[in-house]
Design an enzyme around this catalytic site. Sequence first.
Site, PDB file in Angstrom:
ATOM      1  N   GLU A   1     -11.050  -9.101   2.914  1.00 54.71           N
ATOM      2  CA  GLU A   1      -9.763  -8.786   3.534  1.00 54.71           C
ATOM      3  C   GLU A   1     -10.038  -8.653   5.022  1.00 54.71           C
ATOM      4  O   GLU A   1     -10.789  -7.770   5.447  1.00 54.71           O
ATOM      5  CB  GLU A   1      -9.175  -7.489   2.965  1.00 54.71           C
ATOM      6  CG  GLU A   1      -7.844  -7.151   3.623  1.00 54.71           C
ATOM      7  CD  GLU A   1      -7.111  -5.993   2.967  1.00 54.71           C
ATOM      8  OE1 GLU A   1      -7.205  -5.837   1.726  1.00 54.71           O
ATOM      9  OE2 GLU A   1      -6.444  -5.228   3.695  1.00 54.71           O
TER      10      GLU A   1
ATOM     11  N   THR B   1      -8.236   3.835   8.156  1.00 52.90           N
ATOM     12  CA  THR B   1      -9.485   3.071   8.086  1.00 52.90           C
ATOM     13  C   THR B   1      -9.687   2.352   9.415  1.00 52.90           C
ATOM     14  O   THR B   1      -8.976   1.407   9.728  1.00 52.90           O
ATOM     15  CB  THR B   1      -9.421   2.035   6.939  1.00 52.90           C
ATOM     16  OG1 THR B   1      -8.844   2.672   5.801  1.00 52.90           O
ATOM     17  CG2 THR B   1     -10.793   1.527   6.593  1.00 52.90           C
TER      18      THR B   1
ATOM     19  N   ASN C   1       0.858  -1.182   0.000  1.00 55.75           N
ATOM     20  CA  ASN C   1       0.000   0.000   0.000  1.00 55.75           C
ATOM     21  C   ASN C   1       0.899   1.239   0.000  1.00 55.75           C
ATOM     22  O   ASN C   1       1.653   1.465   0.958  1.00 55.75           O
ATOM     23  CB  ASN C   1      -0.899  -0.046   1.248  1.00 55.75           C
ATOM     24  CG  ASN C   1      -1.821   1.141   1.315  1.00 55.75           C
ATOM     25  OD1 ASN C   1      -1.394   2.274   1.088  1.00 55.75           O
ATOM     26  ND2 ASN C   1      -3.074   0.923   1.640  1.00 55.75           N
TER      27      ASN C   1
ATOM     28  N   ARG D   1      -9.223   8.136  -1.356  1.00 55.67           N
ATOM     29  CA  ARG D   1     -10.224   8.601  -0.396  1.00 55.67           C
ATOM     30  C   ARG D   1     -11.050   9.733  -0.996  1.00 55.67           C
ATOM     31  O   ARG D   1     -10.589  10.474  -1.856  1.00 55.67           O
ATOM     32  CB  ARG D   1      -9.517   9.117   0.875  1.00 55.67           C
ATOM     33  CG  ARG D   1      -8.846   8.044   1.719  1.00 55.67           C
ATOM     34  CD  ARG D   1      -8.210   8.695   2.940  1.00 55.67           C
ATOM     35  NE  ARG D   1      -9.200   9.431   3.708  1.00 55.67           N
ATOM     36  CZ  ARG D   1      -9.871   8.934   4.760  1.00 55.67           C
ATOM     37  NH1 ARG D   1      -9.603   7.723   5.199  1.00 55.67           N
ATOM     38  NH2 ARG D   1     -10.763   9.659   5.383  1.00 55.67           N
TER      39      ARG D   1
ATOM     40  N   HIS E   1      -3.806  -4.413   7.578  1.00 55.86           N
ATOM     41  CA  HIS E   1      -3.920  -3.270   8.482  1.00 55.86           C
ATOM     42  C   HIS E   1      -3.066  -3.492   9.726  1.00 55.86           C
ATOM     43  O   HIS E   1      -3.287  -4.449  10.464  1.00 55.86           O
ATOM     44  CB  HIS E   1      -5.358  -2.952   8.908  1.00 55.86           C
ATOM     45  CG  HIS E   1      -5.524  -1.487   9.191  1.00 55.86           C
ATOM     46  ND1 HIS E   1      -5.046  -0.915  10.335  1.00 55.86           N
ATOM     47  CD2 HIS E   1      -6.050  -0.478   8.464  1.00 55.86           C
ATOM     48  CE1 HIS E   1      -5.296   0.379  10.307  1.00 55.86           C
ATOM     49  NE2 HIS E   1      -5.897   0.677   9.179  1.00 55.86           N
TER      50      HIS E   1
ATOM     51  N   HIS F   1       1.093   6.150   1.858  1.00 59.05           N
ATOM     52  CA  HIS F   1       1.855   7.081   2.689  1.00 59.05           C
ATOM     53  C   HIS F   1       3.068   7.667   1.988  1.00 59.05           C
ATOM     54  O   HIS F   1       3.675   8.619   2.484  1.00 59.05           O
ATOM     55  CB  HIS F   1       2.180   6.435   4.034  1.00 59.05           C
ATOM     56  CG  HIS F   1       0.922   6.151   4.789  1.00 59.05           C
ATOM     57  ND1 HIS F   1      -0.037   7.124   5.006  1.00 59.05           N
ATOM     58  CD2 HIS F   1       0.408   5.006   5.300  1.00 59.05           C
ATOM     59  CE1 HIS F   1      -1.061   6.593   5.647  1.00 59.05           C
ATOM     60  NE2 HIS F   1      -0.817   5.307   5.833  1.00 59.05           N
TER      61      HIS F   1
ATOM     62  N   GLU G   1      -8.383   0.615  -3.113  1.00 58.23           N
ATOM     63  CA  GLU G   1      -9.247   0.676  -1.932  1.00 58.23           C
ATOM     64  C   GLU G   1     -10.181   1.856  -2.097  1.00 58.23           C
ATOM     65  O   GLU G   1      -9.743   2.949  -2.490  1.00 58.23           O
ATOM     66  CB  GLU G   1      -8.413   0.903  -0.673  1.00 58.23           C
ATOM     67  CG  GLU G   1      -7.671  -0.307  -0.218  1.00 58.23           C
ATOM     68  CD  GLU G   1      -6.879   0.008   1.038  1.00 58.23           C
ATOM     69  OE1 GLU G   1      -7.187   1.002   1.730  1.00 58.23           O
ATOM     70  OE2 GLU G   1      -5.947  -0.725   1.307  1.00 58.23           O
TER      71      GLU G   1
ATOM     72  N   HIS H   1      -5.407   3.733  -1.841  1.00 57.57           N
ATOM     73  CA  HIS H   1      -6.749   4.105  -1.367  1.00 57.57           C
ATOM     74  C   HIS H   1      -7.075   5.506  -1.871  1.00 57.57           C
ATOM     75  O   HIS H   1      -6.462   6.483  -1.426  1.00 57.57           O
ATOM     76  CB  HIS H   1      -6.753   4.061   0.169  1.00 57.57           C
ATOM     77  CG  HIS H   1      -8.090   4.318   0.783  1.00 57.57           C
ATOM     78  ND1 HIS H   1      -8.295   4.240   2.143  1.00 57.57           N
ATOM     79  CD2 HIS H   1      -9.296   4.642   0.255  1.00 57.57           C
ATOM     80  CE1 HIS H   1      -9.563   4.511   2.417  1.00 57.57           C
ATOM     81  NE2 HIS H   1     -10.180   4.773   1.287  1.00 57.57           N
TER      82      HIS H   1
ATOM     83  N   ARG I   1      -6.775  12.817   0.686  1.00 57.61           N
ATOM     84  CA  ARG I   1      -5.724  13.292   1.590  1.00 57.61           C
ATOM     85  C   ARG I   1      -4.339  12.762   1.210  1.00 57.61           C
ATOM     86  O   ARG I   1      -3.335  13.319   1.618  1.00 57.61           O
ATOM     87  CB  ARG I   1      -6.049  12.963   3.040  1.00 57.61           C
ATOM     88  CG  ARG I   1      -5.911  11.522   3.394  1.00 57.61           C
ATOM     89  CD  ARG I   1      -5.880  11.339   4.908  1.00 57.61           C
ATOM     90  NE  ARG I   1      -7.157  11.660   5.534  1.00 57.61           N
ATOM     91  CZ  ARG I   1      -7.640  11.028   6.605  1.00 57.61           C
ATOM     92  NH1 ARG I   1      -6.944  10.050   7.155  1.00 57.61           N
ATOM     93  NH2 ARG I   1      -8.775  11.357   7.141  1.00 57.61           N
TER      94      ARG I   1
HETATM   95  N1  PXP Z   1      -5.862  -2.832   3.961  1.00 57.14           N
HETATM   96  C1  PXP Z   1      -6.808  -1.862   4.019  1.00 57.14           C
HETATM   97  C2  PXP Z   1      -8.179  -2.180   3.535  1.00 57.14           C
HETATM   98  C3  PXP Z   1      -6.504  -0.565   4.495  1.00 57.14           C
HETATM   99  O1  PXP Z   1      -7.452   0.369   4.549  1.00 57.14           O
HETATM  100  C4  PXP Z   1      -5.172  -0.296   4.890  1.00 57.14           C
HETATM  101  C5  PXP Z   1      -4.813   1.075   5.345  1.00 57.14           C
HETATM  102  O2  PXP Z   1      -4.940   1.961   4.303  1.00 57.14           O
HETATM  103  C6  PXP Z   1      -4.227  -1.328   4.783  1.00 57.14           C
HETATM  104  C7  PXP Z   1      -4.604  -2.592   4.344  1.00 57.14           C
HETATM  105  C8  PXP Z   1      -2.801  -1.108   5.140  1.00 57.14           C
HETATM  106  O3  PXP Z   1      -2.686  -0.843   6.495  1.00 57.14           O
HETATM  107  P1  PXP Z   1      -1.296  -0.361   7.080  1.00 57.14           P
HETATM  108  O4  PXP Z   1      -0.987   0.943   6.411  1.00 57.14           O
HETATM  109  O5  PXP Z   1      -1.558  -0.244   8.518  1.00 57.14           O
HETATM  110  O6  PXP Z   1      -0.283  -1.419   6.724  1.00 57.14           O
END
Ligand code: PXP
Length: 250
Positions: A155, A105, A7, A49, A196, A10, A74, A47, A53
Amino acid sequence: MLQLGVNIDHVATVREARYRGRGFGEPDPVEAALACERAGAHGITAHLREDRRHIVDRDVVALKERIRTRLNLEMAVAPEIVAIALRVKPGIVCLVPERRQEVTTEGGLEVSGNLARIREVCQQMAAAGIEVSLFISPDPAQIEAAAQTGASFIELHTGSYADQLLEGHDAAPELERLRTGAVQARQLGLRVNAGHGLTVANLPRLLEVVPHLEELNIGHSLVSRAVFVGLPRAVEEFLAVMRGYRLGPA
Ligand code: PXP
């Protein structure tokens, strides 16, 4: 083999901290995605959003055009974002709940209370050749409802498990919820991903206990680690832990 979806939200968070609204800026999440792919990541997750952001619309278009693995978008079931997904056609969408003030999330999708809308989105995605995953807590009622939507994946939200460990509590009950959730989902014909809050530190216990996992989606911890060692090494460190997974679907 257990797949790693990175992901890259960030990476975009850092860009937006300086270049919000300017249509350019560093670091580029697309270049980051390509670096993760070169290091062995099996997919890229982003994601989009509603508040934009971190990831913005142009990132999603560029990711779809440039990455060679699968794009997992996402998204909330908001009409505007659904329309974008249907236009861009990622390989898969992961439907998530979204609240404006949240830091990340927070919970899983409330599937049973929104069955009609989620079914409708699943049908639209299927018609466009896009797979669907539902981001849900390991809650039997939600998993049962997920099996009635037409989605092929869930998931499992691993955030509570991660938090229990961070706060020094006994994580065994959460692990057991995840284990039974994965078993239930599989019995109902669903395929199972997880994500997550996953880290190199908390993964080994999860992977010892939770069966049927096909893909992990990992963002914050991997990008944080990359600040110190670079993305390729951060990806390799996660892949090394995941290679030990023996409980995947046959
Ligand atoms: N899966 C989903 C559905 C999420 O919303 C997120 C956070 O954006 C992640 C995985 C990844 O989570 P993390 O950034 O904590 O590894």
